[in-house]
Scaffold this motif. Structure first.
Motif, PDB file in Angstrom:
ATOM      1  N   GLY A 418       0.790  -1.210   0.000  1.00 20.27           N
ATOM      2  CA  GLY A 418       0.000   0.000   0.000  1.00 20.27           C
ATOM      3  C   GLY A 418       0.826   1.264   0.000  1.00 20.27           C
ATOM      4  N   ALA A 419       0.138   2.383  -0.081  1.00 19.53           N
ATOM      5  CA  ALA A 419       0.785   3.680  -0.260  1.00 19.53           C
ATOM      6  C   ALA A 419       1.671   4.077   0.904  1.00 19.53           C
ATOM      7  CB  ALA A 419      -0.286   4.756  -0.485  1.00 19.53           C
ATOM      8  N   GLY A 420       1.486   3.456   2.056  1.00 19.99           N
ATOM      9  CA  GLY A 420       2.233   3.869   3.242  1.00 19.99           C
ATOM     10  C   GLY A 420       3.661   3.378   3.315  1.00 19.99           C
ATOM     11  N   ILE A 421       4.059   2.448   2.466  1.00 19.22           N
ATOM     12  CA  ILE A 421       5.415   1.901   2.590  1.00 19.22           C
ATOM     13  C   ILE A 421       6.396   2.721   1.758  1.00 19.22           C
ATOM     14  CG2 ILE A 421       4.536  -0.423   3.032  1.00 19.22           C
ATOM     15  CD1 ILE A 421       5.530  -1.194   0.226  1.00 19.22           C
ATOM     16  N   SER A 422       7.601   2.870   2.288  1.00 15.88           N
ATOM     17  CA  SER A 422       8.656   3.635   1.612  1.00 15.88           C
ATOM     18  C   SER A 422       9.222   2.849   0.434  1.00 15.88           C
ATOM     19  CB  SER A 422       9.782   3.949   2.594  1.00 15.88           C
ATOM     20  OG  SER A 422      10.446   2.747   2.970  1.00 15.88           O
ATOM     21  N   ASP A 423      10.013   3.527  -0.395  1.00 18.33           N
ATOM     22  CA  ASP A 423      10.674   2.844  -1.513  1.00 18.33           C
ATOM     23  C   ASP A 423      11.600   1.742  -0.988  1.00 18.33           C
ATOM     24  OD1 ASP A 423       9.369   4.538  -3.199  1.00 18.33           O
ATOM     25  OD2 ASP A 423      11.159   5.586  -3.944  1.00 18.33           O
ATOM     26  N   GLU A 424      12.310   2.015   0.101  1.00 20.64           N
ATOM     27  CA  GLU A 424      13.240   1.019   0.625  1.00 20.64           C
ATOM     28  C   GLU A 424      12.499  -0.199   1.162  1.00 20.64           C
ATOM     29  OE1 GLU A 424      15.924   2.885   3.343  1.00 20.64           O
ATOM     30  OE2 GLU A 424      16.986   3.987   1.753  1.00 20.64           O
ATOM     31  N   GLU A 425      11.374   0.016   1.827  1.00 19.02           N
ATOM     32  CA  GLU A 425      10.576  -1.115   2.308  1.00 19.02           C
ATOM     33  C   GLU A 425       9.992  -1.882   1.133  1.00 19.02           C
ATOM     34  OE1 GLU A 425       8.774  -3.772   4.980  1.00 19.02           O
ATOM     35  OE2 GLU A 425      10.381  -2.302   5.256  1.00 19.02           O
ATOM     36  N   LEU A 426       9.537  -1.171   0.117  1.00 16.99           N
ATOM     37  CA  LEU A 426       9.019  -1.823  -1.089  1.00 16.99           C
ATOM     38  C   LEU A 426      10.078  -2.737  -1.694  1.00 16.99           C
ATOM     39  CD1 LEU A 426       7.109  -0.154  -4.021  1.00 16.99           C
ATOM     40  CD2 LEU A 426       9.222  -1.377  -4.477  1.00 16.99           C
ATOM     41  N   LEU A 427      11.306  -2.248  -1.778  1.00 18.69           N
ATOM     42  CA  LEU A 427      12.385  -3.035  -2.384  1.00 18.69           C
ATOM     43  C   LEU A 427      12.718  -4.252  -1.538  1.00 18.69           C
ATOM     44  CD1 LEU A 427      14.449   0.037  -3.535  1.00 18.69           C
ATOM     45  CD2 LEU A 427      13.595  -1.741  -5.075  1.00 18.69           C
ATOM     46  N   LEU A 428      12.711  -4.114  -0.212  1.00 18.72           N
ATOM     47  CA  LEU A 428      12.937  -5.280   0.641  1.00 18.72           C
ATOM     48  C   LEU A 428      11.861  -6.327   0.397  1.00 18.72           C
ATOM     49  CD1 LEU A 428      13.986  -3.757   4.107  1.00 18.72           C
ATOM     50  CD2 LEU A 428      15.472  -4.707   2.330  1.00 18.72           C
ATOM     51  N   ARG A 429      10.609  -5.888   0.278  1.00 25.54           N
ATOM     52  CA  ARG A 429       9.511  -6.835   0.062  1.00 25.54           C
ATOM     53  C   ARG A 429       9.533  -7.433  -1.333  1.00 25.54           C
ATOM     54  NH1 ARG A 429       4.225  -4.298   3.264  1.00 25.54           N
ATOM     55  NH2 ARG A 429       5.358  -3.734   5.170  1.00 25.54           N
ATOM     56  N   PHE A 430      10.103  -6.712  -2.283  1.00 22.41           N
ATOM     57  CA  PHE A 430      10.277  -7.270  -3.630  1.00 22.41           C
ATOM     58  C   PHE A 430      11.307  -8.392  -3.604  1.00 22.41           C
ATOM     59  CE2 PHE A 430      11.913  -7.467  -7.942  1.00 22.41           C
ATOM     60  CZ  PHE A 430      10.771  -7.344  -8.718  1.00 22.41           C
ATOM     61  N   ILE A 431      12.289  -8.263  -2.704  1.00 23.05           N
ATOM     62  CA  ILE A 431      13.400  -9.218  -2.643  1.00 23.05           C
ATOM     63  C   ILE A 431      13.085 -10.413  -1.754  1.00 23.05           C
ATOM     64  CG2 ILE A 431      15.784  -9.477  -1.782  1.00 23.05           C
ATOM     65  CD1 ILE A 431      16.184  -6.494  -2.664  1.00 23.05           C
ATOM     66  N   ALA A 432      12.384 -10.201  -0.659  1.00 22.17           N
ATOM     67  CA  ALA A 432      12.195 -11.265   0.337  1.00 22.17           C
ATOM     68  C   ALA A 432      10.777 -11.224   0.907  1.00 22.17           C
ATOM     69  CB  ALA A 432      13.215 -11.098   1.471  1.00 22.17           C
ATOM     70  N   PRO A 433      10.285 -12.368   1.423  1.00 22.42           N
ATOM     71  CA  PRO A 433       8.956 -12.401   2.046  1.00 22.42           C
ATOM     72  C   PRO A 433       8.908 -11.516   3.291  1.00 22.42           C
ATOM     73  CG  PRO A 433       9.761 -14.628   1.590  1.00 22.42           C
ATOM     74  CD  PRO A 433      10.910 -13.701   1.376  1.00 22.42           C
ATOM     75  N   VAL A 434       7.713 -11.009   3.592  1.00 19.97           N
ATOM     76  CA  VAL A 434       7.539 -10.124   4.745  1.00 19.97           C
ATOM     77  C   VAL A 434       7.971 -10.820   6.031  1.00 19.97           C
ATOM     78  CG1 VAL A 434       5.836  -8.883   6.137  1.00 19.97           C
ATOM     79  CG2 VAL A 434       5.726  -8.760   3.640  1.00 19.97           C
ATOM     80  N   GLY A 435       7.699 -12.117   6.145  1.00 20.24           N
ATOM     81  CA  GLY A 435       8.074 -12.853   7.355  1.00 20.24           C
ATOM     82  C   GLY A 435       9.572 -12.812   7.605  1.00 20.24           C
ATOM     83  N   GLU A 436      10.370 -12.934   6.550  1.00 20.80           N
ATOM     84  CA  GLU A 436      11.825 -12.879   6.710  1.00 20.80           C
ATOM     85  C   GLU A 436      12.281 -11.468   7.089  1.00 20.80           C
ATOM     86  OE1 GLU A 436      13.728 -14.420   3.241  1.00 20.80           O
ATOM     87  OE2 GLU A 436      12.947 -16.452   3.526  1.00 20.80           O
ATOM     88  N   ILE A 437      11.627 -10.467   6.546  1.00 18.25           N
ATOM     89  CA  ILE A 437      11.979  -9.086   6.894  1.00 18.25           C
ATOM     90  C   ILE A 437      11.646  -8.820   8.360  1.00 18.25           C
ATOM     91  CG2 ILE A 437      11.489  -6.660   6.384  1.00 18.25           C
ATOM     92  CD1 ILE A 437      10.816  -7.600   3.494  1.00 18.25           C
ATOM     93  N   GLU A 438      10.509  -9.304   8.811  1.00 22.07           N
ATOM     94  CA  GLU A 438      10.131  -9.123  10.221  1.00 22.07           C
ATOM     95  C   GLU A 438      11.102  -9.852  11.139  1.00 22.07           C
ATOM     96  OE1 GLU A 438       6.133 -10.526  10.204  1.00 22.07           O
ATOM     97  OE2 GLU A 438       5.283  -8.576   9.578  1.00 22.07           O
ATOM     98  N   ALA A 439      11.520 -11.059  10.757  1.00 22.81           N
ATOM     99  CA  ALA A 439      12.490 -11.801  11.572  1.00 22.81           C
ATOM    100  C   ALA A 439      13.826 -11.061  11.628  1.00 22.81           C
ATOM    101  CB  ALA A 439      12.682 -13.205  10.994  1.00 22.81           C
ATOM    102  N   MET A 440      14.210 -10.443  10.520  1.00 22.44           N
ATOM    103  CA  MET A 440      15.442  -9.642  10.496  1.00 22.44           C
ATOM    104  C   MET A 440      15.342  -8.496  11.496  1.00 22.44           C
ATOM    105  SD  MET A 440      16.735  -7.153   7.397  1.00 22.44           S
ATOM    106  CE  MET A 440      15.387  -6.007   7.750  1.00 22.44           C
ATOM    107  N   ARG A 441      14.227  -7.796  11.482  1.00 21.33           N
ATOM    108  CA  ARG A 441      14.074  -6.652  12.389  1.00 21.33           C
ATOM    109  C   ARG A 441      13.956  -7.109  13.845  1.00 21.33           C
ATOM    110  NH1 ARG A 441      10.681  -3.900   8.010  1.00 21.33           N
ATOM    111  NH2 ARG A 441      12.260  -2.571   7.031  1.00 21.33           N
ATOM    112  N   ALA A 442      13.373  -8.254  14.069  1.00 29.60           N
ATOM    113  CA  ALA A 442      13.246  -8.760  15.434  1.00 29.60           C
ATOM    114  C   ALA A 442      14.600  -9.108  16.036  1.00 29.60           C
ATOM    115  CB  ALA A 442      12.332  -9.983  15.457  1.00 29.60           C
ATOM    116  N   ALA A 443      15.603  -9.343  15.175  1.00 30.95           N
ATOM    117  CA  ALA A 443      16.946  -9.692  15.664  1.00 30.95           C
ATOM    118  C   ALA A 443      17.652  -8.500  16.281  1.00 30.95           C
ATOM    119  CB  ALA A 443      17.776 -10.270  14.520  1.00 30.95           C
ATOM    120  N   GLY A 444      17.141  -7.283  16.069  1.00 30.52           N
ATOM    121  CA  GLY A 444      17.730  -6.102  16.694  1.00 30.52           C
ATOM    122  C   GLY A 444      18.856  -5.502  15.883  1.00 30.52           C
ATOM    123  N   MET A 445      19.602  -4.618  16.533  1.00 29.00           N
ATOM    124  CA  MET A 445      20.691  -3.905  15.875  1.00 29.00           C
ATOM    125  C   MET A 445      21.823  -4.855  15.486  1.00 29.00           C
ATOM    126  SD  MET A 445      19.788  -0.810  15.520  1.00 29.00           S
ATOM    127  CE  MET A 445      21.346  -0.012  15.135  1.00 29.00           C
TER     128      MET A 445
END
Length: 487
Positions: A418-445
């Motif tokens: 949807g319209a709320g996601i940034s270009d960078e988030e769009l590109l991450l989702r184009f490359i990988a499933p949302v679940g993997e992106i969420e797991a990446m962010r859950a891992a922290g810094m």
């Protein structure tokens, strides 16, 4: 004496070739400023394939990774290696590809090393070059080296002229399988240099056959003034030649290497300590292996084929598959054995052997290859009888009218969140499933617990400091003594 300049591959192609891309930003940051101060023309930091690796395995945001490195590497252009696509096997919509280049440049990438796997300079390269130019970055355009009746010196001279028409800042001879020999260097380099005297030419090879360091010296003697090297332990083996070796030999031949080798020695010590701690392979010079010239299959593809046939209980037939690879490559018109063509050839060879009838089963990717979706030149080079066999498949009839979609960025954004996601988030989702992106962010810094140099000493001192029966620790190096005492 002529100057010799260097592009560093320690952070990108070295780990790609030797560590299966298992290099975190915490491993890179402690030495980034040293690399920046050493005098390189450019420093490779990442490539397209590393985005998915960061998300899925390393659990690091690739955008933040680039920004963190840009904060340390302020003077030397950071380089990004890419195909004219976002992921390895997709035909990326141009709207997405433009956003990709733009966001990479905004994060700190100042040089794009662009290659098209079949050297088809008309296949998506002009569009990608325009995106790079609009982003204000340098463009280094590859001539991918291979050996076949097609890939003559005249072929590479012609391709160099086609590349030069696109006005790149640099053309570089890219030898991904390390197949270049000193003898061929002596003919192909003059052919390219004479064809494009107005464009700087660099050389990038791998030590797979043990010949790359010699080929570099031959290229330098013929007029090449920029070479791509790594710092051991992320040099040699399947990676690039060692900067220390090339600089030493070039100096003996009367050239002036424009790199501070003393600045780089602690970088080597840092990565050697990481290799020891993480049990990573250390690049070492390889013996000459003539088999590389028979099947041209990169090591990573051989590993995939070995696993594929083993899963089917046919591990003993791998030599048969590799023999079939050579036949399929010939019939496919000698595609250069880099992604994606090395996978197309390898998978089809495995199918031919396993099924027992050649081309009875054909993958969608090979059908699209024959239909021209991976470049007109590549498709037209396929043996006509083999192409007819492929295109007579029932599945080929279904795919014959398919065309790669070219949605707008707004349409892709709507599909991916949807319209709320940034270009960078769009590109991450184009490359990988949302679940993997969420797991990446859950891992922290990102973890940054890799101090630069002296890792073994630091570990020893920490261990000794935890002992309650020690009153002091004394470290002596020559005339220098450091004493630490308990309060």
């Amino acid at each position: 004496m002529s100057e010799l300049h260097f592009v560093d591959t320690t952070l990108r192609d070295g780990p790609h070739s030797l560590w299966a891309q298992n290099i975190t930003v915490g491993m890179m940051l402690p030495v980034a400023e040293r690399l920046d101060s050493a005098g390189f023309n450019a420093i490779e930091v990442m490539g397209s394939g590393h985005f998915k690796k960061c998300i899925r395995d390393l659990k690091e945001d690739p955008w933040e990774k680039i920004s963190l490195l840009a904060g340390k590497i302020r003077n030397t252009p950071m380089a990004f290696m890419m195909l004219p696509s976002v992921t390895t096997f997709d035909i990326t919509p141009l709207s997405v590809l433009e956003a990709y280049v733009t966001r990479l440049a905004s994060r700190g990438i100042r040089r794009f090393q662009l290659m098209e796997s079949s050297n088809d300079m008309g296949y998506r390269i002009p569009e990608t070059m325009s995106f790079i130019r609009a982003a204000g970055a340098q463009a280094a355009l590859a001539l991918v080296y291979s050996i076949s009746p097609r890939h003559t010196d005249e072929y590479y001279a012609r391709k160099a002229v086609e590349a030069a028409r696109l006005r790149p800042d640099v053309i570089y001879l890219k030898d991904p399988a390390g197949l270049l020999t000193p003898e061929r260097t002596r003919t192909i380099v003059p052919a390219i240099l004479s064809a494009v005297p107005e464009v700087p030419v660099e050389i990038h090879s791998h030590c797979t056959t043990g010949l790359a360091p010699i080929c570099y010296l031959e290229a330098v003697k013929l007029g090449v003034r920029v070479v791509h090297t790594g710092i051991p332990p992320l040099a040699n083996g399947a990676a690039q030649p060692s900067v220390f070796n090339v600089a030493h030999n070039a100096k003996l031949l009367g050239y002036r290497p424009q790199v501070d080798l003393e600045m780089l020695r602690p970088v080597g010590a840092h990565f050697a300590e990481i290799a020891r701690r993480e049990r990573m392979p250390v690049g070492a010079p390889l013996e000459y292996d003539v088999s590389q010239y028979l099947h041209h299959v990169p090591g990573g593809v051989i590993s995939h084929l070995r696993r594929q046939v083993a899963q089917l209980g046919m591990a003993q037939r791998l030599p048969e598959v590799l023999e079939e690879v050579a036949r399929v490559r010939t019939e496919f018109g000698y595609p250069i054995m880099v992604t994606p063509f090395s996978q197309f050839v390898g998978s089809q060879a495995a199918l031919n052997v396993m099924v027992g009838e050649r081309y009875k089963q054909v993958s969608d990717e090979v059908i699209l290859f024959a239909l021209g979706h991976w470049g007109r030149e590549a498709a037209e080079s396929i043996d006509p009888n083999v192409r007819d066999c492929i295109l007579q498949q029932p599945r080929a009839q279904e795919l014959a009218s398919w065309r790669p979609p070219e949605p707008s960025l707004a349409e892709v954004r709507e599909r991916l969140g949807g319209a709320g996601i940034s270009d960078e988030e769009l590109l991450l989702r184009f490359i990988a499933p949302v679940g993997e992106i969420e797991a990446m962010r859950a891992a922290g810094m990102p973890k940054t617990d890799y101090p630069a140099g002296g890792g073994s000493l630091v570990k020893l001192l920490r261990g000794l400091a935890q002992r309650k029966n020690l009153r002091s620790i004394c470290v002596r190096d020559g005339e220098t003594t450091i004493r630490m005492a308990a309060k």
